[in-house]
Design an enzyme around this catalytic site. Structure first.
Site, PDB file in Angstrom:
ATOM      1  CG  PHE A   9     -10.236   5.301  -8.556  1.00  0.00           C
ATOM      2  CD1 PHE A   9     -11.090   4.125  -9.249  1.00  0.00           C
ATOM      3  CD2 PHE A   9     -10.703   6.452  -9.142  1.00  0.00           C
ATOM      4  CE1 PHE A   9     -12.052   4.539 -10.132  1.00  0.00           C
ATOM      5  CE2 PHE A   9     -11.495   6.469  -9.962  1.00  0.00           C
ATOM      6  CZ  PHE A   9     -12.198   5.714 -10.579  1.00  0.00           C
ATOM      7  CB  CYS A  16      -8.262  -2.397  -3.545  1.00  0.00           C
ATOM      8  SG  CYS A  16      -8.850  -3.211  -2.072  1.00  0.00           S
ATOM      9  CB  CYS A  33      11.018   8.211  34.127  1.00  0.00           C
ATOM     10  SG  CYS A  33      11.004   9.179  32.721  1.00  0.00           S
ATOM     11  CB  CYS A  90       7.811  13.381  29.267  1.00  0.00           C
ATOM     12  SG  CYS A  90       7.138  13.428  30.997  1.00  0.00           S
TER      13      CYS A  90
HETATM   14  C1  LIG Z   1      -9.967  -5.701   5.813  1.00  0.00           C
HETATM   15  C2  LIG Z   1     -10.270  -4.402   4.963  1.00  0.00           C
HETATM   16  C3  LIG Z   1     -10.817  -4.522   3.899  1.00  0.00           C
HETATM   17  C4  LIG Z   1     -10.876  -3.187   3.009  1.00  0.00           C
HETATM   18  N1  LIG Z   1     -11.496  -3.370   2.050  1.00  0.00           N
HETATM   19  C5  LIG Z   1     -11.776  -2.123   1.298  1.00  0.00           C
HETATM   20  C6  LIG Z   1     -12.599  -2.283   0.171  1.00  0.00           C
HETATM   21  O1  LIG Z   1     -13.195  -3.307  -0.297  1.00  0.00           O
HETATM   22  N2  LIG Z   1     -12.870  -0.920  -0.412  1.00  0.00           N
HETATM   23  C7  LIG Z   1     -12.422   0.202   0.172  1.00  0.00           C
HETATM   24  O2  LIG Z   1     -12.643   1.254  -0.697  1.00  0.00           O
HETATM   25  N3  LIG Z   1     -11.670  -0.016   1.060  1.00  0.00           N
HETATM   26  C8  LIG Z   1     -11.192  -0.959   1.841  1.00  0.00           C
HETATM   27  N4  LIG Z   1     -10.657  -0.774   2.916  1.00  0.00           N
HETATM   28  C9  LIG Z   1     -10.062   0.431   3.305  1.00  0.00           C
HETATM   29  C10 LIG Z   1     -10.823   1.013   4.446  1.00  0.00           C
HETATM   30  O3  LIG Z   1     -12.221   1.537   4.003  1.00  0.00           O
HETATM   31  C11 LIG Z   1     -10.183   2.297   4.826  1.00  0.00           C
HETATM   32  O4  LIG Z   1     -10.081   3.222   3.672  1.00  0.00           O
HETATM   33  C12 LIG Z   1      -8.805   2.175   5.577  1.00  0.00           C
HETATM   34  O5  LIG Z   1      -9.018   0.914   6.243  1.00  0.00           O
HETATM   35  C13 LIG Z   1      -8.309   3.264   6.632  1.00  0.00           C
HETATM   36  O6  LIG Z   1      -9.247   3.555   7.566  1.00  0.00           O
HETATM   37  P1  LIG Z   1      -8.946   3.077   9.076  1.00  0.00           P
HETATM   38  O7  LIG Z   1      -7.923   3.539   9.270  1.00  0.00           O
HETATM   39  O8  LIG Z   1     -10.095   3.583   9.867  1.00  0.00           O
HETATM   40  O9  LIG Z   1      -9.005   1.576   9.072  1.00  0.00           O
HETATM   41  C14 LIG Z   1     -10.289  -2.096   3.699  1.00  0.00           C
HETATM   42  C15 LIG Z   1      -9.946  -2.144   4.969  1.00  0.00           C
HETATM   43  C16 LIG Z   1      -9.693  -3.433   5.544  1.00  0.00           C
HETATM   44  C17 LIG Z   1      -8.805  -3.245   6.918  1.00  0.00           C
HETATM   45  S1  SF4 Z   2      10.247  15.273  32.913  1.00  0.00           S
HETATM   46 FE1  SF4 Z   2       9.130  13.553  32.390  1.00  0.00          FE
HETATM   47  S2  SF4 Z   2      10.489  12.393  31.281  1.00  0.00           S
HETATM   48 FE2  SF4 Z   2      11.632  13.736  32.616  1.00  0.00          FE
HETATM   49  S3  SF4 Z   2      12.218  12.770  34.239  1.00  0.00           S
HETATM   50 FE3  SF4 Z   2      10.170  13.863  34.822  1.00  0.00          FE
HETATM   51  S4  SF4 Z   2       8.810  12.234  34.129  1.00  0.00           S
HETATM   52 FE4  SF4 Z   2      10.446  11.597  33.298  1.00  0.00          FE
END
Ligand SMILES: Cc1cc2nc3c(=O)[nH]c(=O)nc-3n(C[C@H](O)[C@H](O)[C@H](O)COP(=O)(O)O)c2cc1C
Ligand code: SF4
Ligand SMILES: Cc1cc2nc3c(=O)[nH]c(=O)nc-3n(C[C@H](O)[C@H](O)[C@H](O)COP(=O)(O)OP(=O)(O)OC[C@H]3O[C@@H](n4cnc5c(N)ncnc54)[C@H](O)[C@@H]3O)c2cc1C
Ligand code: SF4
Ligand code: SF4
Lengths: 436, 449
Positions: free
Chosen positions: A137, A139, A350, A392
């Site tokens: 539910f 996509c 830095c 940092c």
């Molecule tokens: C290319 C692509 C296709 C996807 N197709 C589906 C799908 O067909 N069905 C589904 O439930 N989720 C689909 N997803 C969602 C993933 O299952 C997942 O919920 C989402 O990518 C978050 O996980 P991640 O951050 O590990 O990628 C798709 C994601 C990607 C990148």
């Molecule tokens: S404390 Fe961290 S952010 Fe601040 S000058 Fe030192 S290295 Fe850089």
């Protein structure tokens, strides 16, 4: 050695790492390679109705944002559900489950919002020997324009209705996969529960336009000069997903409902965080799509090592341990006073902490001390906000330390006891009570 | 005594013809786009960045690196040129290991500085290759004219800034080509593909700068004339003289001024035609010594030995430069000072006798000696000003070089000076550029104030 074995809705898998329904799980070839690499289970790429399958765009379907060194931080896609024949998918699911009986085989489904199509497809899936179904539910693109996917996930009544049909027409455990493209994630979770679903999984992808091509003025990925919003995933979405998981885990109506956590999981550490927020399994897509299936080996080894170190024998031993610690802002302890501390031995000078605090916070870090370039915290100004820690570049160089006694910034004594906003004198409702 | 007819072995074409181009190719390969972006990502965009403080021309290094990482390489070049119009040459020749990169916080943190020099080269090369226009426009003409002596880095930097302000500049340059040591002195493998001339064209591209070649101060034109004929004068003639060894016979044909030899090497279009000795001894401890040693080795000399009278720490050449020499197969020997040249009956040098030295309060010879075979001996013991150039104009000197105040103004109120010819400061291209820039600002203030 820690035991990663998981039992989720009665479905057992050797570890909690499942591949989410997506291209990595679109066919036998990929899934068997994933199992060889060590994945505990898969949610098969979403199946649609019998008949001619959906078609995908033939141009680019992904876009991304990157961090330094072009590390992929966020991925966007406009892919639809499987574009392969239902029969082929079902046959392969059956074969793979036979070949790999110890792995979890969940089948993701998306058919029109009517009882018959759901009834039909459930019957077909049951015959494959699959362990459970996940109702997609979520996509947010393409399928939603046809009244499916997130178009269902955004209407709690539909979720409840479809979940109920599924439970009626099948004995398989039912997981409802939620869309994050909604204001209050608790509502669809409640609906799933009311409909009798056994678990929720979240999050699916987030509506996104990942960038705009500044030559063609088209969203990316651009298909012949036009783009459409896609679904966003990868490391960038993890914080959003964690928050949504925590909402469901601590909401009285849904507390205790099994959750399969999804969104931006790249390492064992990410997975452990989801589990600490109550998830029984985790699902991964982008990390596998970025680095290949082998990453699961790092996840397994890392999680085992950490659990051993912590003395957690099983996943259940630490699952949900973070849930009681998620609270509302109003209950945070306002008497917890911290100051930034810079470890001068680690500091590489830095100057980022200085300029961040100077320009955008509280002017609490020096850049010169006695004419020498030096970065020191001025306790009289530091509000303990943590910004310097976050900018940092050196890990652990700046830390936050709790202080007691008198706060040099306010000159007031620090109350050693817990005290929150609900009883704070500046709170208008407290003032009102006092006046009455 | 039997007649000494041993003649030095000096020959051209010691190497296969195709090896010269390889040997004298870039010492450091330029970064390609991918490498530049990966490297740029390493920069922390420091506040009050130490690298910028260490740059003699104060280039906004974090800013130009950020511009590279956002895909704006020509903007990065603009940021560089804003402070240093010879940013392209400096990217090639600056001893970054003792300047910006030495203090980069990632050098402090990991011993691996951001490759500032190579990134600077990436940006400036990108600009010169792709930009269609000079990055700056001249201000409206002021009607003022400034004479500059010497078209080296100091003179060119001064000229560009003045031309930008709308003044008319005439550069009097003794040589036939502009560029100074960029063209005639810097090691060939640091400035390949005629970069010095391309940079001169880029700088003069702003307009309003006339270079008169073959015009030497003291020979073809006098300082009195320049002072009389112009609103201001800038002297940037470097150090055209060289120190002698002070040994009998050091005027022999094969006892050679290293700078002059490098000039010949830089100007030849056929390196295989340049005669080079089989065994070479270089006397000195600075960049010139290193450069002549490495380049003679690259021309095919069999042994090249640098002899320096003090230890490695006292050498003017940085540790890094010494390593470059050593990895090219040059031997560096310390604590040796020249005592006498070994010569044949024709007066040609065939070797050199050196005395060991030690620090006993002050540097002195120990009496022990060693004699090395040498088909060529190179003198690289420092350059000096040529005297008597200023005619009737008197300028205060300090240690033989022109004295200037913080604005690079000399004791004469219409004359400024900068670069190697003035007292104080290191003899580096980037320092000369800064001198020219400071002087131009002061001249401009004076002419318009
Ligand atoms: C290319 C692509 C296709 C996807 N197709 C589906 C799908 O067909 N069905 C589904 O439930 N989720 C689909 N997803 C969602 C993933 O299952 C997942 O919920 C989402 O990518 C978050 O996980 P991640 O951050 O590990 O990628 C798709 C994601 C990607 C990148
Ligand atoms: S404390 Fe961290 S952010 Fe601040 S000058 Fe030192 S290295 Fe850089
Ligand atoms: C062999 C060698 C290698 C070096 N390598 C490096 C290096 O790697 N990195 C680095 O930073 N620095 C290096 N230096 C130093 C650097 O080249 C100088 O510091 C820099 O060139 C000084 O610039 P300038 O403009 O003062 O003088 P110069 O570059 O010497 O230019 C002076 C110009 O004035 C002209 N001139 C001289 N006399 C007259 C006259 N009477 N009338 C008219 N014109 C005249 C000259 O022909 C010349 O064109 C090196 C120097 C040498 C000798
Ligand atoms: S904690 Fe916040 S206020 Fe304190 S020094 Fe850091 S940035 Fe400044
Ligand atoms: S010191 Fe290094 S990291 Fe910092 S701004 Fe300069 S180049 Fe970048």
């Amino acid at each position: 050695m820690a035991d990663l074995h998981t039992n989720f809705l009665g479905v057992s898998s050797p570890n909690p790492f499942w591949l989410a329904s997506a291209p990595p799980t679109d066919k036998q070839y990929n899934v068997e390679r994933a199992f060889e690499a060590g994945w505990g289970g898969v949610v098969w790429k979403t199946l649609g109705e019998a008949g001619p399958p959906v078609v995908n765009v033939n141009g680019p379907r992904y876009g991304a944002i990157w961090g330094p060194d072009r590390r992929l931080l966020g991925l966007n896609n406009i892919e639809l559900i499987t574009d392969r024949d239902l029969e082929v998918n079902l046959r392969e699911i059956e074969t793979v489950k036979k070949n790999w009986p110890d792995r979890a085989m969940i089948v993701s489904l998306m058919v029109p919002c009517e009882e018959e199509p759901w009834k039909n497809i459930l019957a077909s899936v049951e015959q494959t020997g699959a362990d459970a179904v996940e109702l997609n539910f979520g996509c947010p693109h393409g399928m939603s324009e046809r009244g499916m996917g997130s178009a269902v996930g955004q209407v709690p009544e539909y979720i409840e209705m479809v979940a109920r049909w599924c439970k009626q027409h099948s004995d398989l455990p039912v997981i409802v996969k939620l869309t994050p493209n909604i204001t209050d994630i608790r509502k669809p979770a409640e609906a799933a529960k009311r409909g009798g679903a056994d678990a929720v999984s979240l999050i699916n992808t987030i509506n996104s336009i990942v960038s705009v091509d500044l030559d063609s003025y088209s969203p990316v990925p651009s298909i012949d000069g036009k783009g459409s919003h896609g679904g966003y995933c990868g490391p960038a979405v993890k914080p959003i997903a964690l928050s949504m998981v925590s909402e469901i885990a601590r909401h009285p109506e849904t507390h205790g409902m099994p959750i399969s956590g999804i969104g931006g999981i790249q390492t064992w550490r990410d997975a452990a965080e989801y589990i600490a927020l109550g998830c029984g399994t985790v699902q991964v897509c982008t990390a596998a799509m970025t680095y290949g299936f082998k990453i699961v080996q790092e996840m397994i080894a890392g999680l085992e090592a950490w659990m051993d170190e912590k003395g957690h024998a099983t996943i259940e031993d630490f699952r949900g341990m973070a849930v009681p610690n998620v609270t509302d802002w109003q209950y945070l302890n306002l008497n917890y006073v911290t100051k930034a501390r810079i470890n001068q031995d680690l500091c590489i000078s830095c100057g980022r902490c200085h300029i961040a605090c100077e320009d955008t916070s509280h002017q609490a870090i020096t850049n010169m001390v006695d004419g020498v370039r030096k970065f020191e915290v001025i306790d009289e100004e530091c509000v303990g906000c943590n910004l310097c820690v976050n900018v940092c570049p050196v890990d652990d160089c700046i830390t936050m330390e709790q202080i007691s006694g008198t706060d040099p910034r306010t000159g007031k004594p620090i109350d050693p006891d817990y005290g929150n906003w609900t009883e704070h004198p500046n709170n208008p409702s407290v003032q009102r009570e006092a006046a009455e | 005594m039997a007649p000494n007819r041993v003649s030095p072995d000096i020959q051209a074409g010691r190497l296969p013809a195709d090896q010269y181009a390889d040997n004298f190719d870039d010492l450091h390969e330029p970064l390609d786009r991918h490498e530049a972006v990966v490297e740029a990502d390493r920069c922390y965009f420091c506040y009050d960045a130490p690298c910028q403080t260490a740059c003699p021309t104060s280039i906004d290094i974090p800013m130009f690196i950020r511009q590279i990482s956002t895909g704006n390489a020509n903007g990065a070049a603009r940021t560089i040129f804003d402070q240093n119009i010879l940013g392209g040459m400096c990217a090639r020749v600056c001893p970054t290991e003792t300047l910006c990169e030495e203090v980069c916080v990632r050098e402090v943190a990991e011993g691996k500085p951001v490759k500032i020099g190579l990134l600077q080269r990436y940006a400036t090369d990108h600009f010169l290759e792709t930009a269609e226009q000079h990055p700056y426009e001249r201000a409206a003409p002021t009607g003022k004219s400034v004479a500059i002596v010497g078209a080296g880095p100091a003179g060119l930097s001064c000229a560009h800034a003045l031309a930008r302000h709308g003044h008319d500049v005439t550069i009097f340059e003794a040589r036939e080509k502009a560029g100074g040591l960029n063209e005639h002195g810097i090691a060939a493998y640091k400035t390949t593909e005629n970069f010095a001339q391309r940079e001169v064209d880029f700088i003069t591209g702003i307009g309003g700068i006339a270079i008169r070649n073959g015009m030497a101060l003291g020979r073809d034109v006098t300082l009195d004339d320049l002072v009389a004929g112009h609103d201001a004068v800038f002297l940037g003639m470097g150090l055209p003289g060289v120190n002698d060894l002070g040994l009998e016979g050091d005027d022999a044909d094969n006892c050679i001024d290293a700078v002059a030899y490098i000039e010949k090497l830089r100007q030849t279009d056929d390196l295989s035609a340049l005669p080079v000795g089989r065994n070479i001894v270089v006397i000195g401890g600075g960049m010139t010594a290193i450069d002549v040693a490495v380049q003679t080795k690259l021309l095919g000399a069999e042994t090249v030995t640098i002899c320096y009278r003090r230890g490695p720490e006292q050498m003017n050449a940085s540790q890094y430069e010494q390593e470059v020499a050593q990895t090219h197969g040059v031997t560096i020997r310390h604590w040796l000072q020249p005592q006498a040249l070994v010569r044949n009956d024709d007066g040609a040098v065939t070797g050199i006798t050196l005395e060991y030295t030690a620090m006993n309060g002050k540097l002195s010879g120990t009496g022990e000696t060693v004699t090395l075979d040498a088909d060529q001996v190179f003198k690289a013991i420092g350059q000096k000003p040529v005297e008597g150039l200023f005619g009737g104009v008197s300028l205060d000197l300090s240690g033989g070089r022109i004295f200037t105040d913080d604005d690079r103004r000399t004791s004469h109120d219409k004359v400024w000076a900068g670069g190697d010819c003035i007292a104080g400061g290191e003899d580096l291209t980037v320092v000369a550029v800064e001198d020219g820039k400071i002087a131009a600002a002061s001249i401009h203030k004076r002419l318009t104030g």
